[in-house]
Scaffold this motif. Structure first.
Motif, short mmCIF file in Angstrom:
data_model
loop_
_atom_site.label_atom_id
_atom_site.label_comp_id
_atom_site.label_asym_id
_atom_site.label_seq_id
_atom_site.Cartn_x
_atom_site.Cartn_y
_atom_site.Cartn_z
N LEU A 144 55.05 7.29 39.63
CA LEU A 144 55.58 7.80 40.90
C LEU A 144 57.00 7.30 41.13
O LEU A 144 57.93 8.10 41.34
N LEU A 145 57.19 6.00 41.10
CA LEU A 145 58.48 5.41 41.46
C LEU A 145 59.60 5.79 40.50
O LEU A 145 60.77 5.80 40.88
N ALA A 146 59.24 6.15 39.27
CA ALA A 146 60.27 6.55 38.30
C ALA A 146 61.01 7.81 38.72
O ALA A 146 62.13 8.05 38.26
N SER A 147 60.40 8.63 39.59
CA SER A 147 61.03 9.88 40.01
C SER A 147 61.40 9.90 41.48
O SER A 147 61.75 10.96 42.02
N VAL A 148 61.34 8.76 42.15
CA VAL A 148 61.68 8.68 43.58
C VAL A 148 63.08 8.08 43.72
O VAL A 148 63.38 7.05 43.14
N ASP A 149 63.91 8.74 44.53
CA ASP A 149 65.24 8.20 44.81
C ASP A 149 65.20 7.20 45.95
O ASP A 149 65.82 6.14 45.87
N GLN A 176 47.11 9.96 47.33
CA GLN A 176 46.95 10.99 46.29
C GLN A 176 48.00 10.75 45.21
O GLN A 176 48.74 11.66 44.83
N LEU A 177 48.05 9.54 44.73
CA LEU A 177 49.16 9.12 43.89
C LEU A 177 49.34 9.96 42.63
O LEU A 177 50.47 10.35 42.31
N PRO A 178 48.28 10.29 41.88
CA PRO A 178 48.52 11.08 40.66
C PRO A 178 49.16 12.44 40.94
O PRO A 178 50.08 12.85 40.23
N GLY A 179 48.69 13.14 41.97
CA GLY A 179 49.25 14.44 42.29
C GLY A 179 50.67 14.34 42.80
O GLY A 179 51.53 15.15 42.43
N VAL A 180 50.93 13.35 43.65
CA VAL A 180 52.29 13.18 44.16
C VAL A 180 53.24 12.78 43.03
O VAL A 180 54.37 13.26 42.95
N ALA A 181 52.78 11.90 42.15
CA ALA A 181 53.62 11.51 41.00
C ALA A 181 53.98 12.73 40.15
O ALA A 181 55.12 12.88 39.70
N ALA A 182 53.00 13.61 39.93
CA ALA A 182 53.27 14.82 39.15
C ALA A 182 54.26 15.73 39.87
O ALA A 182 55.16 16.31 39.24
N LEU A 183 54.13 15.84 41.19
CA LEU A 183 55.04 16.71 41.95
C LEU A 183 56.47 16.17 41.94
O LEU A 183 57.42 16.94 41.71
N VAL A 184 56.63 14.88 42.18
CA VAL A 184 58.00 14.35 42.22
C VAL A 184 58.64 14.38 40.83
O VAL A 184 59.86 14.53 40.69
N HIS A 185 57.81 14.26 39.79
CA HIS A 185 58.34 14.41 38.42
C HIS A 185 58.90 15.82 38.22
O HIS A 185 59.97 16.00 37.64
N GLU A 186 58.17 16.82 38.73
CA GLU A 186 58.65 18.21 38.62
C GLU A 186 59.94 18.39 39.41
O GLU A 186 60.87 19.08 38.97
#
Length: 202
Positions: free
Chosen positions: A122-127, A84-94
């Motif tokens: 996605l990866l831009a907001s993952v530590d 669910q990459l688009p949704g997860v990317a949006a969540l981690v951005h938030e």
């Protein structure tokens, strides 16, 4: 009018110390195409389970958890988050916008994730990304790394936030959560969870 991106999720916990360093908000996504044999969450394989929640609602819950529980970060587990990459990317951005650290647990390797459309967002907001298939024959040994299922899986630090090796050492544990209706749920180290639930039912 569109509500924006959404996620199919199985569960959330507003404050936990059993799913990564410090106090965290945890989200278990529903659905996994990888279906690793011996997975501790086979009930999350099916895409039809769980509930669909707009990312804006999850972001509001994150904000409340930060303000009320003083959480340090967000952990996204599954299921398979990159399904669910688009949704997860949006969540981690938030989460990043709220000043929270982000952990994502995926059965795909980092190289595999990078081939997926939208992976850069996605990866831009993952530590830190915990990557690789779970291999039941290679379980992480007792006294090994915390929160890691099998020895082949990697802890990939994309920022320095969780790069201190000491954060990943120590004993795993189980947490029991009791909601407003009195329902008890357990999460944390899967083998310990099973033992706790067996002792409660016995």
């Amino acid at each position: 009018m569109s509500e924006g991106p959404a996620l199919r999720i199985a569960a959330t916990v507003a404050c936990t110390e059993a799913e990564g360093p410090g106090r965290r908000f945890a989200v278990w996504v529903q659905g996994c195409a990888l279906r690793c044999p011996g997975c501790c969450n086979p009930e999350l394989f099916a895409r039809e389970g769980g509930v669909t929640v707009p990312v804006r609602e999850l972001a509001a819950a994150l904000r409340a958890a930060r303000d009320v529980h003083r959480i340090e970060g967000l952990s996204v587990l599954g299921g398979e988050p990159t399904d669910q990459l688009p949704g997860v990317a949006a969540l981690v951005h938030e989460a990043r916008a709220l000043g929270l650290g982000v952990l994502v647990f995926t059965g795909r390797t980092l190289d595999e994730v990078r081939t997926l459309p939208g992976s850069a967002e996605l990866l831009a907001s993952v530590d830190t990304l915990i990557d690789g298939r779970f291999e039941a024959s290679r379980r992480e040994p007792p006294g090994g790394r915390r929160w890691i299922g099998s020895a082949n899986q990697r802890i990939v630090h994309l920022t320095a936030r969780y790069a201190d090796p000491g954060l990943w050492r120590g004993a795993n544990h189980v947490e029991l959560q009791i909601d407003a209706s009195g329902r008890v749920t357990a999460h944390g180290a899967p083998d310990l969870v099973r033992r706790v639930l067996r002792s409660m039912s016995g």
